[in-house]
Design a protein around this motif. Structure first.
Motif, PDB file in Angstrom:
ATOM      1  N   VAL A  82      60.249  61.684  36.118  1.00 14.87           N
ATOM      2  CA  VAL A  82      61.096  60.547  35.501  1.00 14.87           C
ATOM      3  C   VAL A  82      60.678  59.393  36.218  1.00 14.87           C
ATOM      4  O   VAL A  82      60.070  59.019  37.053  1.00 14.87           O
ATOM      5  CB  VAL A  82      62.363  60.693  35.968  1.00 14.87           C
ATOM      6  N   GLY A 354      63.963  60.771  26.243  1.00 20.07           N
ATOM      7  CA  GLY A 354      64.405  62.030  26.764  1.00 20.07           C
ATOM      8  C   GLY A 354      65.377  60.946  27.997  1.00 20.07           C
ATOM      9  O   GLY A 354      64.297  60.955  28.793  1.00 20.07           O
ATOM     10  N   VAL A 356      68.299  61.365  31.439  1.00 20.92           N
ATOM     11  CA  VAL A 356      68.464  62.568  32.314  1.00 20.92           C
ATOM     12  C   VAL A 356      69.822  61.660  33.034  1.00 20.92           C
ATOM     13  O   VAL A 356      69.843  60.538  33.400  1.00 20.92           O
ATOM     14  CB  VAL A 356      67.463  62.699  32.925  1.00 20.92           C
ATOM     15  N   ARG A 357      71.372  62.460  32.378  1.00 21.38           N
ATOM     16  CA  ARG A 357      72.531  61.917  32.497  1.00 21.38           C
ATOM     17  C   ARG A 357      73.174  63.264  33.375  1.00 21.38           C
ATOM     18  O   ARG A 357      73.595  64.129  32.296  1.00 21.38           O
ATOM     19  CB  ARG A 357      73.291  61.583  32.264  1.00 21.38           C
ATOM     20  N   GLY A 359      71.931  65.692  35.632  1.00 22.42           N
ATOM     21  CA  GLY A 359      71.242  66.745  35.613  1.00 22.42           C
ATOM     22  C   GLY A 359      70.986  67.191  34.409  1.00 22.42           C
ATOM     23  O   GLY A 359      70.218  68.140  33.904  1.00 22.42           O
ATOM     24  N   VAL A 361      69.924  66.432  29.921  1.00 22.57           N
ATOM     25  CA  VAL A 361      68.378  65.960  29.397  1.00 22.57           C
ATOM     26  C   VAL A 361      69.236  65.075  27.291  1.00 22.57           C
ATOM     27  O   VAL A 361      69.926  66.399  27.291  1.00 22.57           O
ATOM     28  CB  VAL A 361      67.335  66.438  29.015  1.00 22.57           C
ATOM     29  N   THR A 387      67.501  56.955  33.310  1.00 22.24           N
ATOM     30  CA  THR A 387      66.489  57.082  33.790  1.00 22.24           C
ATOM     31  C   THR A 387      65.495  58.125  32.799  1.00 22.24           C
ATOM     32  O   THR A 387      66.142  59.631  31.718  1.00 22.24           O
ATOM     33  CB  THR A 387      66.779  58.423  35.246  1.00 22.24           C
ATOM     34  N   VAL A 389      62.555  60.372  30.652  1.00 25.24           N
ATOM     35  CA  VAL A 389      61.135  61.694  31.446  1.00 25.24           C
ATOM     36  C   VAL A 389      60.271  60.863  31.341  1.00 25.24           C
ATOM     37  O   VAL A 389      59.922  60.948  29.725  1.00 25.24           O
ATOM     38  CB  VAL A 389      61.877  62.816  30.510  1.00 25.24           C
ATOM     39  N   SER A 398      68.398  68.186  23.452  1.00 21.32           N
ATOM     40  CA  SER A 398      69.734  67.836  24.012  1.00 21.32           C
ATOM     41  C   SER A 398      70.214  68.733  24.286  1.00 21.32           C
ATOM     42  O   SER A 398      71.076  69.628  24.131  1.00 21.32           O
ATOM     43  CB  SER A 398      70.278  66.332  23.060  1.00 21.32           C
ATOM     44  N   LYS A 401      69.579  71.794  30.288  1.00 18.86           N
ATOM     45  CA  LYS A 401      69.244  70.624  32.281  1.00 18.86           C
ATOM     46  C   LYS A 401      68.447  70.922  32.762  1.00 18.86           C
ATOM     47  O   LYS A 401      67.205  72.291  32.484  1.00 18.86           O
ATOM     48  CB  LYS A 401      70.373  72.053  32.575  1.00 18.86           C
ATOM     49  N   VAL A 402      67.988  69.842  33.780  1.00 15.10           N
ATOM     50  CA  VAL A 402      66.913  69.922  34.183  1.00 15.10           C
ATOM     51  C   VAL A 402      66.610  69.958  35.876  1.00 15.10           C
ATOM     52  O   VAL A 402      68.159  68.690  35.870  1.00 15.10           O
ATOM     53  CB  VAL A 402      66.188  68.719  33.426  1.00 15.10           C
ATOM     54  N   VAL A 404      65.418  67.329  38.656  1.00 12.43           N
ATOM     55  CA  VAL A 404      64.168  66.418  38.557  1.00 12.43           C
ATOM     56  C   VAL A 404      63.365  66.125  39.645  1.00 12.43           C
ATOM     57  O   VAL A 404      64.139  66.592  41.097  1.00 12.43           O
ATOM     58  CB  VAL A 404      65.568  64.775  38.801  1.00 12.43           C
TER      59      VAL A 404
END
Length: 413
Positions: A82, A354, A356-357, A359, A361, A387, A389, A398, A401-402, A404
């Motif tokens: 990110v 993308g 990230v909020r 964890g 996307v 943040t 990607v 959307s 889960k990712v 970081v």
């Protein structure tokens, strides 16, 4: 008595033997019981050990399955790199081609008929204003001038005679020696002779002016860029004759550059702005110029704005007619951010990024301003605190889960 005693003794012996036998038999029963008890204890112990082993195995298998499930779930969560958008955007530079022109550029023609007697300058010659460039021999014009001068003298003599006659007839009219009609005729004749004399004077001046054009001079200081005549060449300016250019003169101390600005950038170019000029012949040399004026109208064919740039060319760094590149600095936009180009997602519904909020996307729609190559300007949809990607996969959606990836600090072990 003895027999009785013996029997008693035998009975006693038999009884003792029976007692011993019973004791032995009892001891055997006790031993067997003890052996059975020991076997039972061993069996129970074996059952307990086997049961413990089974329970331990089941627990180990359950723990392994849980670990495998946790590992699988963890592996199923993609890890992403990110970054954060940069606040604002850099001033953009656009490079457009242009053509240089001399500030004053003109062809030089002859204004009289004749033959070229001599030329004194050639291409590349630097001349000053009024300098003699060539001389034209005009025998016919010379003869016309001589005739006109003779006509002028004749007209002058006729005018003087008419003046004397007019004065004499006016004196006679006062003495009533002549009629009024005859006197008016003489006065009118004098006025006509005056007009003829003035016409002759004008004709002589005209021919002298044409005779002055025998000397071809420079109308301003500059450089001769073309010579299209030679000694003995016929020069004609009569009606119906196409004029022939003798020289071409350009003032190269100051140049003009005309550039077509695309309509999208037309509002960003202002009169008085300073620009940089380069050319392929010497790309390291940067020449400064100033936007002097623009057409104030968009060309309907090319959809461009014509802009004039003035350049001081006292050192002769540019040549008239050269193909150059003009670098325009456009002001940076406000309320914008800049992001890497490799963070963009091209979807059917439009451009997405993308974000990230917590964890997760979220694909956020954005609006692109200018494309700088490695980065792009975003005018709406993102803030510097977001943040985003980097290098997102095409399957990213959307709600995904990712994990970081935290970049390592430089110098860390």
């Amino acid at each position: 008595m003895e027999i009785t005693t013996q029997d008693e003794t035998e009975k006693t012996t038999h009884t003792a033997a029976s007692v011993n036998h019973v004791e032995v038999k009892t001891d055997r029963s006790i031993g067997a019981l003890e052996r059975r008890k020991g076997s039972l204890v061993v069996g129970i112990a074996l059952v307990l050990v086997f049961g413990a082993a089974i329970i331990y195995g089941l627990r180990s298998r359950t723990a392994a399955e849980n670990d495998l499930k946790s590992s699988t779930e963890a592996a199923a969560i993609p890890s992403v790199n990110v970054t954060h958008p940069s606040g604002g955007s850099a001033a953009q530079e656009i490079v457009l081609p242009g053509n240089t022109q001399a500030f004053t550029d003109t062809p030089i023609y002859a204004r009289t008929n004749g033959y070229l007697r001599q030329w004194y300058v050639d291409i590349g010659s630097h001349v000053r204003k009024g300098q003699l460039l060539a001389e034209i021999e005009t025998p016919e014009l010379d003869q016309q001038l001589q005739q006109a001068e003779a006509d002028l003298k004749s007209a002058e003599a006729n005018m003087q005679l008419a003046q004397t006659t007019s004065v004499r007839w006016q004196s006679l009219l006062e003495k009533h020696a002549v009629s009024k009609q005859e006197t008016d005729q003489m006065v009118s004749d004098y006025a006509a002779r005056q007009a003829n004399y003035a016409a002759s004077q004008a004709n002589v001046r005209r021919l002298k002016e044409l005779q002055g054009y025998e000397r071809v001079t420079a109308p301003f200081g500059g450089t001769i860029t073309a010579r299209n005549t030679d000694i003995g060449a016929l020069i004609g300016t009569a009606s119906g004759v196409t004029p022939h250019e003798l020289f071409h003169l350009a003032a190269v101390g100051r140049l003009r550059i005309y550039v077509a600005i695309p309509e999208v950038y037309a509002d960003s170019v202002r009169d008085g702005a300073t620009v940089s000029i380069t050319q392929d012949a010497d790309p390291k040399t940067i020449i400064s110029g100033t936007v002097s004026r623009n057409a104030s109208a968009i060309d309907q064919t090319s959809r461009t704005l014509n802009v004039q740039i003035d350049v001081d060319n006292g050192k002769g760094q540019l040549l008239p007619g050269a193909y150059v590149f003009v670098h325009f600095k456009l002001p940076a936009a406000t309320h914008t951010v800049t992001i890497p180009s490799n963070s963009l997602l091209f979807r059917a519904e439009g451009l997405r990024v993308g974000v990230v909020r917590d964890g997760v996307v979220q694909l956020t729609p954005i609006t692109i301003g200018h494309d700088y190559g490695a980065t792009v300007e975003v005018t709406s949809g993102l803030t510097p605190s977001d943040t985003i990607v980097l290098d997102p996969s095409d399957s990213l959606t959307s709600g995904t889960k990712v994990e970081v990836n935290v970049p390592q600090q430089k110098g860390a072990a």
